[in-house]
Design an enzyme around this catalytic site. Structure first.
Site, short mmCIF file in Angstrom:
data_model
loop_
_atom_site.label_atom_id
_atom_site.label_comp_id
_atom_site.label_asym_id
_atom_site.label_seq_id
_atom_site.Cartn_x
_atom_site.Cartn_y
_atom_site.Cartn_z
N CYS A 1 -42.50 -1.97 17.35
CA CYS A 1 -43.24 -0.79 17.80
C CYS A 1 -42.58 0.46 17.24
O CYS A 1 -41.51 0.86 17.69
CB CYS A 1 -43.28 -0.76 19.33
N CYS B 1 -42.11 3.42 19.63
CA CYS B 1 -40.99 3.24 20.56
C CYS B 1 -39.65 3.42 19.85
O CYS B 1 -38.78 4.14 20.34
CB CYS B 1 -41.01 1.82 21.17
N ASP B 2 -39.47 2.75 18.72
CA ASP B 2 -38.13 2.67 18.13
C ASP B 2 -37.96 3.46 16.83
O ASP B 2 -36.83 3.61 16.35
CB ASP B 2 -37.77 1.19 17.90
#
Ligand code: NDP
Length: 313
Positions: A135, A138-139
């Site tokens: 993701c 997210c990261d």
């Protein structure tokens, strides 16, 4: 007979549980075998509102579970193996089989999530969350000014690459064919972005690393079989997701990719059955959207039960 059975104990199911429990519906959560969902596989969650310093995914899920329990949610381990309509009429009821046990419910909220597809390499598991991610939203921010690789050729790969291009120094897309599967507009945006390079006709042979960190990738040209190594600080896999909806196939309407079909009020194709989180979402896939749709599904289940109650009277 249960008022509300919530299938899945990721952030979506747990949020539904908090709302249903606070409405005094005494929900039962069927938690699955890997309780906690995809957040259990992440480290720092930096985009969930209310945590300016970030929060560890497993901590966030554990706190949500405590919150759900505080208001009287009950939990049961195990997977739903079968789902059927028990009685039809003024008010449908539903039956769920969980490891041989039968549970009857007036409303059901399905929050079984989706699993990111993986390449099937040992190295991707070795470096999972240490440079291998699924993701970008997210990261991705962990790799500001670094070189990253995105694997895939669909809308997700394009969307994630465009997001990463605003953060990383370079983005290299590795795609196994000579054309994208993504929509035309996404393809154009990617091809017009000078921070994104596309390597066509290429398969991933191995993710390379040193001292528990990703250092690059060995790739193979699918036309001539030649292999090359490229350097990178991170690899984002964007080769699709599989929604965990097998138990509902044939009973509820699913789309061509297996996602639950739900309307804007989280209603599925059967009355009293609601969908939440990634099992019905192939676009946003965020912790906050999963929590939001869990809340919506619980409020809708409550309204549905109230209406059914007034019909009974
Ligand atoms: P898709 O299934 O559409 O695409 C997956 C991509 O990964 C394909 O290019 C496929 O290659 C490649 N792939 C699959 N398995 C492997 C493998 N083992 N090794 C290498 N490559 C592999 O998944 P997406 O997540 O991109 O999209 C899913 C759905 O969600 C689609 O309907 C999409 O349109 C939608 N979506 C919409 C968005 C939006 O509207 N903004 C954003 C994201 C997704 P190949 O092309 O050869 O099959």
């Amino acid at each position: 007979m249960e008022n509300v059975v919530i299938v899945g104990a990721g952030i979506s199911g747990l949020t539904a549980a908090i709302y249903a429990a606070r409405a005094n519906l005494k929900p039962l959560v069927i938690a699955g075998k890997e309780e906690g969902g995809q957040l259990m596989l992440t480290t720092d969650v930096e985009n969930y509102p209310g945590f300016p310093e970030g929060v560890l995914g497993p901590v966030l899920v554990t706190k949500c579970k405590e919150q759900a329990k505080r208001f009287g949610t009950r939990f049961m381990d195990g997977n739903v193996e079968a789902f059927s309509v028990k009685a039809e009429g003024g008010e449908n009821t539903y039956e769920l089989s969980v490891e041989g046990e039968k549970i009857e419910a007036r409303t059901v909220i399905i929050a079984t999530g989706a699993s990111a597809r993986m390449l099937g390499l040992e190295s991707e598991m070795k470096y999972f969350n240490r440079g291998v991610h699924t993701c970008a939203t997210c990261d991705g921010p962990l790799y500001g000014g670094k070189d990253v690789i995105v694997v895939g050729g669909g809308d997700s790969a394009c969307q994630e690459s465009l997001f990463l291009a605003g953060i990383a120094r370079s983005v290299t897309i590795i795609h196994r064919r000579d054309e994208f599967k993504a929509s035309k507009i996404m393809q154009e945006r990617v091809l017009d972005n000078n921070r994104i390079k596309v390597v066509w006709n290429t398969a991933v042979e191995e993710i390379l690393g040193e001292n528990r960190k990703v250092t690059g990738m060995r790739i193979k040209n699918t036309n001539d079989g030649s292999t090359t190594e490229i350097k990178a600080h991170a690899v984002f896999l964007a080769i699709g997701h599989t929604p965990n909806t097998a138990a509902f196939k044939g009973v509820l309407k699913l789309d061509e990719n297996g996602y639950l079909v739900a309307d804007q009020r989280m209603r599925t194709s059967l009355p009293g059955v609601f969908a939440a989180g990634d099992a019905q979402d192939k676009v946003y896939r965020q912790a906050i959207t999963a929590a939001g749709t869990g809340c919506m599904a619980a409020l809708e289940a409550e309204r549905y039960l109230q209406r059914a109650e007034s019909i009974d009277l």
